[in-house]
Motif scaffolding. Structure first.
Motif, PDB file in Angstrom:
ATOM      1  N   SER A   1       6.738   7.129  -0.880  1.00 22.57           N
ATOM      2  CA  SER A   1       5.849   8.264  -1.161  1.00 22.57           C
ATOM      3  C   SER A   1       4.600   7.797  -1.899  1.00 22.57           C
ATOM      4  O   SER A   1       3.494   8.275  -1.611  1.00 22.57           O
ATOM      5  N   TYR A   2       4.788   6.893  -2.843  1.00 23.57           N
ATOM      6  CA  TYR A   2       3.641   6.456  -3.639  1.00 23.57           C
ATOM      7  C   TYR A   2       2.644   5.682  -2.779  1.00 23.57           C
ATOM      8  O   TYR A   2       1.429   5.876  -2.881  1.00 23.57           O
ATOM      9  N   ASN A   3       3.162   4.834  -1.908  1.00 24.25           N
ATOM     10  CA  ASN A   3       2.259   4.081  -1.025  1.00 24.25           C
ATOM     11  C   ASN A   3       1.511   5.015  -0.070  1.00 24.25           C
ATOM     12  O   ASN A   3       0.344   4.775   0.236  1.00 24.25           O
ATOM     13  N   GLU A   4       2.194   6.066   0.367  1.00 26.10           N
ATOM     14  CA  GLU A   4       1.521   7.075   1.210  1.00 26.10           C
ATOM     15  C   GLU A   4       0.370   7.718   0.436  1.00 26.10           C
ATOM     16  O   GLU A   4      -0.710   7.946   0.978  1.00 26.10           O
ATOM     17  N   LEU A   5       0.636   8.013  -0.829  1.00 21.33           N
ATOM     18  CA  LEU A   5      -0.384   8.640  -1.677  1.00 21.33           C
ATOM     19  C   LEU A   5      -1.591   7.710  -1.863  1.00 21.33           C
ATOM     20  O   LEU A   5      -2.745   8.134  -1.737  1.00 21.33           O
ATOM     21  N   LEU A   6      -1.292   6.423  -2.127  1.00 18.36           N
ATOM     22  CA  LEU A   6      -2.376   5.453  -2.319  1.00 18.36           C
ATOM     23  C   LEU A   6      -3.242   5.372  -1.066  1.00 18.36           C
ATOM     24  O   LEU A   6      -4.472   5.290  -1.138  1.00 18.36           O
ATOM     25  N   LYS A   7      -2.574   5.445   0.089  1.00 21.46           N
ATOM     26  CA  LYS A   7      -3.281   5.384   1.378  1.00 21.46           C
ATOM     27  C   LYS A   7      -4.187   6.608   1.532  1.00 21.46           C
ATOM     28  O   LYS A   7      -5.342   6.491   1.941  1.00 21.46           O
ATOM     29  N   LYS A   8      -3.641   7.781   1.191  1.00 24.81           N
ATOM     30  CA  LYS A   8      -4.437   9.021   1.295  1.00 24.81           C
ATOM     31  C   LYS A   8      -5.654   8.955   0.382  1.00 24.81           C
ATOM     32  O   LYS A   8      -6.696   9.539   0.685  1.00 24.81           O
ATOM     33  N   ALA A   9      -5.483   8.276  -0.756  1.00 23.85           N
ATOM     34  CA  ALA A   9      -6.587   8.169  -1.712  1.00 23.85           C
ATOM     35  C   ALA A   9      -7.552   7.052  -1.316  1.00 23.85           C
ATOM     36  O   ALA A   9      -8.524   6.778  -2.026  1.00 23.85           O
ATOM     37  N   GLY A  10      -7.276   6.396  -0.188  1.00 21.86           N
ATOM     38  CA  GLY A  10      -8.163   5.342   0.318  1.00 21.86           C
ATOM     39  C   GLY A  10      -8.086   4.057  -0.484  1.00 21.86           C
ATOM     40  O   GLY A  10      -9.023   3.259  -0.490  1.00 21.86           O
ATOM     41  N   LEU A  11      -6.960   3.852  -1.172  1.00 20.67           N
ATOM     42  CA  LEU A  11      -6.823   2.636  -1.986  1.00 20.67           C
ATOM     43  C   LEU A  11      -6.161   1.530  -1.154  1.00 20.67           C
ATOM     44  O   LEU A  11      -5.154   1.755  -0.492  1.00 20.67           O
ATOM     45  N   ASP A  12      -6.738   0.389  -1.224  1.00 16.96           N
ATOM     46  CA  ASP A  12      -6.211  -0.740  -0.461  1.00 16.96           C
ATOM     47  C   ASP A  12      -5.162  -1.441  -1.320  1.00 16.96           C
ATOM     48  O   ASP A  12      -5.387  -2.506  -1.865  1.00 16.96           O
ATOM     49  N   LEU A  13      -4.034  -0.774  -1.445  1.00 20.03           N
ATOM     50  CA  LEU A  13      -3.015  -1.294  -2.356  1.00 20.03           C
ATOM     51  C   LEU A  13      -1.646  -0.834  -1.878  1.00 20.03           C
ATOM     52  O   LEU A  13      -1.492   0.299  -1.408  1.00 20.03           O
ATOM     53  N   GLU A  14      -0.697  -1.696  -1.939  1.00 21.74           N
ATOM     54  CA  GLU A  14       0.673  -1.326  -1.617  1.00 21.74           C
ATOM     55  C   GLU A  14       1.564  -1.878  -2.713  1.00 21.74           C
ATOM     56  O   GLU A  14       1.455  -3.055  -3.060  1.00 21.74           O
ATOM     57  N   VAL A  15       2.403  -1.017  -3.269  1.00 18.64           N
ATOM     58  CA  VAL A  15       3.224  -1.477  -4.395  1.00 18.64           C
ATOM     59  C   VAL A  15       4.666  -1.712  -3.955  1.00 18.64           C
ATOM     60  O   VAL A  15       5.110  -1.210  -2.925  1.00 18.64           O
ATOM     61  N   HIS A  16       5.365  -2.486  -4.738  1.00 22.67           N
ATOM     62  CA  HIS A  16       6.773  -2.805  -4.451  1.00 22.67           C
ATOM     63  C   HIS A  16       7.565  -2.802  -5.741  1.00 22.67           C
ATOM     64  O   HIS A  16       7.020  -3.084  -6.800  1.00 22.67           O
ATOM     65  N   VAL A  17       8.836  -2.503  -5.599  1.00 24.43           N
ATOM     66  CA  VAL A  17       9.757  -2.717  -6.723  1.00 24.43           C
ATOM     67  C   VAL A  17      10.941  -3.464  -6.133  1.00 24.43           C
ATOM     68  O   VAL A  17      11.501  -3.052  -5.111  1.00 24.43           O
ATOM     69  N   GLU A  18      11.281  -4.522  -6.749  1.00 25.95           N
ATOM     70  CA  GLU A  18      12.402  -5.304  -6.232  1.00 25.95           C
ATOM     71  C   GLU A  18      13.720  -4.606  -6.559  1.00 25.95           C
ATOM     72  O   GLU A  18      13.945  -4.234  -7.717  1.00 25.95           O
ATOM     73  N   ILE A  19      14.506  -4.364  -5.530  1.00 22.30           N
ATOM     74  CA  ILE A  19      15.796  -3.733  -5.776  1.00 22.30           C
ATOM     75  C   ILE A  19      16.840  -4.826  -5.946  1.00 22.30           C
ATOM     76  O   ILE A  19      17.070  -5.627  -5.047  1.00 22.30           O
ATOM     77  N   LYS A  20      17.424  -4.844  -7.164  1.00 25.64           N
ATOM     78  CA  LYS A  20      18.437  -5.875  -7.439  1.00 25.64           C
ATOM     79  C   LYS A  20      19.761  -5.455  -6.821  1.00 25.64           C
ATOM     80  O   LYS A  20      20.240  -4.357  -7.047  1.00 25.64           O
TER      81      LYS A  20
END
Lengths: 308, 384
Positions: free
Chosen positions: A288-307
């Motif tokens: 959801s957050y990456n979708e939001l960043l895309k809508k805001a036109g931000l060239d960024l994709e975030v990750h969280v490592e799942i242990k």
């Protein structure tokens, strides 16, 4: 003490919420009102449907806000505000702010029809929803704002909520509402700036405020602000705004999200979740957050490592 | 100025002449022309009002409540399902002591879907504390809107003007549309003492326990009881200014008639012809029209019905499991009287079934002929 002389305050000093209100310890909704009224000022009329604030304000003849307040029925926050606005306009008192102030149940569920109606008409009102993610005033029953995985008294542990939270801000954006934004009581400067912005806009504005509830979330009262901030830094509740239903701005860009587990584990309402379920939530939060960043036109994709 | 207008437009003209400031409404047949004409009036500035085109009747009443709470004169109109949807907010307007005025075009409740008249929609609002006037002509519809504002704004309660679907709503009649200056003389602007005002902030409707709530309800009853004399006084004053006086009830050739027919709304208009004919036949009958249902004219009923030989009540409604609602109320008003006449309670005209002069004569003749009522309810014209 003469405050503000030695230290520059980052939020308005004026207090329009008095002490002696009836809120629980660590109540986010009360901070919400305090900050909102700081931004709105004295020339404001509030209408409040059934919600925690029906009680927080105090029983008759007491009140804890220094602005006029009209208590109304559960599903009528938006339409009563429309009526107040029309009345003020016709009486030549158009400069007064009209604020519909409701919880998530009164907004996401029973009040959504009136909210949609007022928004479609673009009535000049400010609608503020303080979202504590369940019907807290009636004793913690699930609402459509309750997130996946949460325990409530109507979604017991054996049958916890399986549906995701309704994305109301997107619904508001689909109305092409002039201004809609999310905010968190953990970030008062951002919240107050948004209320001030809403105040200047002619037409309907909708603010969705994340508001911790210790009794409902089974969290420690002293952790409310920490939770309100963790919700943002984990990307569980991003703070952003949308202008005219199109222009997205993420107000706090989280480049390195903290694991959502840190937010969930401090709340008894999520205690029953398995690691796999928590990982599922983590995955959805990031998508959801990456979708939001895309809508805001931000060239960024975030990750969280799942242990594992 | 005399005009030929339908009952729905009589409501609109009544609202216009009352200088309503906020209108909030949602369309429903047969109410639609009321708000269509008001929309036009607002658009061409014949009427300086804000019109909120809400998304439901529930919101219509809620918006009127908000507007009234800041001190604006407010109006709405609806029918049947719409009124039922408003129910919660009618209670709210009463409790908040806001004099919202609404027009209700009596339409039977669904299912099955129907758009024709009966009184079950408005009578289902009986216990809210909202005033109810039942009109028998388009002239009375218009006049009642103006009078209703005058009464309601003094006692701070909402009021409903009720007219029959189609028999009035869509029927054109000659109506004297009064002069605005004269209406202004009769109806002063609305200036309530307590409003939502940031300069004098108050909280309205906050949580109230058993220590305070009881007295607030007592005060509502006190106010609606006060409406009884106010309705008669303001109705008389209306007569002095406009030549048409109104009261809680209307007598027609009642004098010392042995048998009294009681009716309301347009049935009471038709009944006048029936009474004329029956009197010509030498029968001792008269008509009493209940114009105001809330507050109920119990004093008038007692005064006018004691010592009569027989009373026939026509109800275009039914309280399922009991009896016709007007009959019920009249019976209870008379219960403690010494010389109470027997009461024949007739049900007829439900769902807009035509009620003709012949039907009404049949009802009166039935009452005259029988020694006592055959039951609490006497159904007329049921075809099974």
């Amino acid at each position: 003490m003469e405050r503000g002389k030695t230290m520059k305050l980052s939020i308005p000093e004026e207090e329009l919420v008095g002490s002696g209100h009836l809120a629980c310890q660590g109540c986010g909704a009360t901070l919400c009102m305090r900050y909102a009224l700081k931004a709105l000022g004295q020339n404001t009329i509030l209408d409040i449907p059934a919600c925690c604030w029906s009680v927080i304000d105090g029983p008759f003849p007491h009140t804890s806000v220094k602005v006029p307040l009209f208590h109304t029925a559960f599903e009528t926050a938006a339409c009563v505000a429309s009526g107040i606005r029309a009345g003020l306009d016709v009486l030549g008192r158009g400069e007064t702010n009209v604020v519909a102030w409701a919880g998530d149940g009164g907004t996401f569920d029973i009040g959504i029809q009136a909210l949609s109606g007022a928004t479609e008409r673009n009535d000049n009102i400010i609608y503020i929803c303080y979202d504590n993610e369940a019907y807290m005033n009636t004793g913690i029953q699930r609402s459509s704002a309750t997130p996946y995985g949460a325990w409530t008294t109507t979604t017991p542990v054996k049958h916890f909520k399986k549906m995701p939270k309704k994305d109301l801000v997107r619904i508001m954006a689909a109305h092409r509402i002039p201004y809609t934004a999310t905010a968190s009581v953990g970030y008062p400067e951002d919240f107050i700036a948004k209320v001030k912005k809403a105040k200047e806009i002619q037409g309907t504005t909708f603010l969705h405020i994340f508001s911790p509830c210790p009794p409902g979330w089974k969290s420690q009262p002293e952790k409310s602000i920490q939770l309100a901030r963790l919700a943002v830094s984990t990307c569980y509740f991003p703070v952003y705004e949308i202008e005219n239903g199109e222009k997205y701005t993420v107000n706090k860009v989280i480049k390195k999200p903290r694991p959502v587990k840190e937010f969930l584990e401090q709340q008894g309402r999520f205690r029953h979740l398995t690691e796999e379920q928590v990982n599922g939530i983590q995955k959805n939060v990031i998508v959801s957050y990456n979708e939001l960043l895309k809508k805001a036109g931000l060239d960024l994709e975030v990750h969280v490592e799942i242990k594992k | 100025m005399k005009q030929v207008i339908m009952g729905n437009h009589a409501l609109s003209y009544g609202a216009m002449l009352s200088r309503v400031q906020v209108i909030a409404a949602y369309p429903i047949t047969p109410q639609t022309q009321v708000v269509e004409l008001l929309s036009e009036m607002c658009a061409d500035k014949t009427l300086d009002a804000e019109f909120i085109k809400v998304e439901s009747e529930h919101s219509a009443m809620a918006a009127c409540i908000g507007a009234s709470a800041v001190g604006a004169r407010t109006f709405t109109a609806t029918s049947a399902q719409g009124l039922a949807l408003m129910h919660e907010m009618i209670h709210w307007a009463v409790g908040a002591r806001l004099p919202v005025v609404l027009g209700n075009i009596n339409r039977a409740m669904g299912p099955p879907w129907t758009i024709w008249t009966d009184q079950n929609d408005s009578l289902s609002q009986r216990d809210t504390g909202c005033l109810q006037f039942y009109a028998r002509s388009n002239q009375e519809v218009l006049d009642s809107v103006i009078q209703m504002f005058k009464v309601c704004e003094q006692i701070l309660l909402p009021g409903m003007i009720i007219l029959d679907a189609f028999a009035l709503s869509h029927t054109s009649e000659v109506v004297d549309v009064p002069d605005q200056k004269l209406v202004d003389k009769y109806l002063p602007p609305f200036h309530p003492r307590y409003i939502l005002d940031p300069k004098e902030p108050h909280t309205f409707g906050g949580l109230t326990g058993p220590d305070g709530y009881y007295e607030l309800r007592y005060k509502i009853e006190e106010a609606i009881q006060r409406a009884k004399s106010l309705i008669n006084e303001t109705g008389k004053e209306f007569g002095e200014l406009f030549g048409r006086a109104y009261g809680m009830v209307e007598k027609y050739k009642l004098d010392d008639a042995e048998t009294v027919l009681i009716a309301s709304s347009t049935i009471a208009s038709t009944a006048r012809i029936a009474i004329d004919e029956l009197q010509n036949e030498g029968k001792s009958v008269g008509l009493l029209r209940v114009r105001v249902f809330r507050p109920f004219p119990a004093e008038e009923i007692r005064e006018l019905l004691q010592s009569r030989k027989k009373v026939a009540v026509i109800d275009r409604n039914i309280s399922f499991g009991h009896e016709g609602i007007f009959a019920q109320e009249i019976r209870s008003s008379l219960y403690n009287c010494k010389n109470k006449p027997p009461i024949w309670g007739y049900i007829t005209g439900i769902g807009g079934r035509d009620v003709t002069v012949e039907n009404i004569k049949d009802i009166v003749n039935d009452t005259i002929k029988s020694d006592k009522p055959s039951g609490d309810i006497i159904w007329k014209g049921v075809r099974l």
